[in-house]
Scaffold this motif. Sequence first.
Motif, PDB file in Angstrom:
ATOM      1  N   THR A  52       0.832  -1.210   0.000  1.00 27.09           N
ATOM      2  CA  THR A  52       0.000   0.000   0.000  1.00 27.09           C
ATOM      3  C   THR A  52       0.862   1.254   0.000  1.00 27.09           C
ATOM      4  OG1 THR A  52      -1.747  -1.146   1.217  1.00 27.09           O
ATOM      5  CG2 THR A  52      -1.822   1.250   1.203  1.00 27.09           C
ATOM      6  N   ASP A  53       1.781   1.309   0.950  1.00 28.09           N
ATOM      7  CA  ASP A  53       2.666   2.464   1.091  1.00 28.09           C
ATOM      8  C   ASP A  53       4.081   2.128   0.652  1.00 28.09           C
ATOM      9  OD1 ASP A  53       0.638   4.034   2.056  1.00 28.09           O
ATOM     10  OD2 ASP A  53       1.088   3.631   4.159  1.00 28.09           O
ATOM     11  N   LEU A  54       4.686   3.111   0.028  1.00 23.31           N
ATOM     12  CA  LEU A  54       6.067   2.979  -0.433  1.00 23.31           C
ATOM     13  C   LEU A  54       6.914   3.954   0.376  1.00 23.31           C
ATOM     14  CD1 LEU A  54       7.347   1.322  -2.791  1.00 23.31           C
ATOM     15  CD2 LEU A  54       7.247   3.399  -4.147  1.00 23.31           C
ATOM     16  N   LYS A  55       7.954   3.443   1.032  1.00 25.35           N
ATOM     17  CA  LYS A  55       8.875   4.308   1.774  1.00 25.35           C
ATOM     18  C   LYS A  55      10.157   4.435   0.980  1.00 25.35           C
ATOM     19  CE  LYS A  55       7.831   4.431   6.681  1.00 25.35           C
ATOM     20  NZ  LYS A  55       8.375   4.218   8.037  1.00 25.35           N
ATOM     21  N   MET A  56      10.651   5.688   0.867  1.00 25.91           N
ATOM     22  CA  MET A  56      11.850   5.941   0.070  1.00 25.91           C
ATOM     23  C   MET A  56      12.747   6.925   0.809  1.00 25.91           C
ATOM     24  SD  MET A  56      10.105   6.344  -3.714  1.00 25.91           S
ATOM     25  CE  MET A  56       9.378   7.948  -3.341  1.00 25.91           C
ATOM     26  N   ILE A  57      14.054   6.691   0.739  1.00 25.90           N
ATOM     27  CA  ILE A  57      15.025   7.604   1.333  1.00 25.90           C
ATOM     28  C   ILE A  57      15.636   8.452   0.229  1.00 25.90           C
ATOM     29  CG2 ILE A  57      16.974   5.965   1.182  1.00 25.90           C
ATOM     30  CD1 ILE A  57      17.915   7.133   3.905  1.00 25.90           C
ATOM     31  N   SER A  58      15.874   9.716   0.511  1.00 24.41           N
ATOM     32  CA  SER A  58      16.392  10.630  -0.508  1.00 24.41           C
ATOM     33  C   SER A  58      17.777  10.190  -0.968  1.00 24.41           C
ATOM     34  CB  SER A  58      16.446  12.061   0.031  1.00 24.41           C
ATOM     35  OG  SER A  58      17.343  12.146   1.119  1.00 24.41           O
ATOM     36  N   LYS A  59      18.101  10.497  -2.214  1.00 26.53           N
ATOM     37  CA  LYS A  59      19.394  10.115  -2.787  1.00 26.53           C
ATOM     38  C   LYS A  59      20.518  10.938  -2.169  1.00 26.53           C
ATOM     39  CE  LYS A  59      21.596   9.176  -7.244  1.00 26.53           C
ATOM     40  NZ  LYS A  59      21.382   9.130  -8.719  1.00 26.53           N
TER      41      LYS A  59
END
Length: 347
Positions: A52-59
Amino acid sequence: MIKYLFFIICCCCFITFINAESCRLVNGDVKKIGSEVACGDEYFYIISNDGTDLKMISKYNLYVGEVVRKLDLDKTYDSIEEAWAYLYEKYEDINFLDLVEDDEGKYIAVLISEPIEYTEVKQNPLSIGAHGNNKGQPEFPEIGDIIFYDRQWEDYDNEPYGGNYYRDFIPIPESSFYKEVEAYKNYLKEKNYNIKDASIITVNEISNIVKMINGKEIPLKEWFENSNFDADFYDNVVKIGIIKDLVPPEYDWLYSTTYWTRTPIGSDDYVAFVDTLGDLCASYDCPSAIGAGLRPVITIDNNNVIIEEILEIENPNTGSFIFTGIILLIVFLLLISIFNKNKLLNL
């Protein structure tokens, strides 16, 4: 009449939803850790996807905070006050100064820290904080450092886990952590991206990333038990363990910048951070010389990522614009129908 108004309101809400910008999968798969996603010109790595949710860390780190420069000055000063006075006049705005004393009792300015000037809170490829060469020696300038001198929090997300080793704090609104991350979330929202949340990564999340990559957990309990939190290894920094040894080289994005976590260590006197040598460290009093910055973790809806390779469209928003036009036309015709019906009833 009420049901017509309800239908119109629903249409307007739906139009707002489909007009939201979608992020774009650059490479990999939305289900794979480390796949790269672009939201406009801001890039991220996927760290989790629960369907459902996508977690992403900044580049990169946010381009906020300080730039720490190494000064190669032959000039010496008789006192610390003289050094400050001269450098303030030369650089106008200095937040941090590191002086060393030579054999003759004179002072030499080694490092200074100057604030970054910016109008928008964004990532920047230069903003990676402190970085070392292959010998582990620091290189300058350090860009995107942020001093955690306002280390204050109002509560914890959870009870201590892993014994009394670590837990995660919630920064108070007055803290630089909260202000800058909130500003970044608002920046993305202004670009019409549906950002559910933005925060700073935790040690537990880093441990889960490592576990999903190689099936093994970071030996945090062992690391923390073996760490001497009373030692001053370098600027009050304690090396807890090595992340680099636990992940393959293609996952080096996990330590491609030096960045803070929001996990206090021990008795809250230390805060954990990751450095570009692949180490998990902790810092006491968090001096700016550490060079750690803010690397936000954002949460978006899984359906807000467009896979261009599959859609094979030059402009992924073209379909949304056409559909919006159709919905608006239907709403317009419906309004005309309601108006004409009311007109006939009044005759």
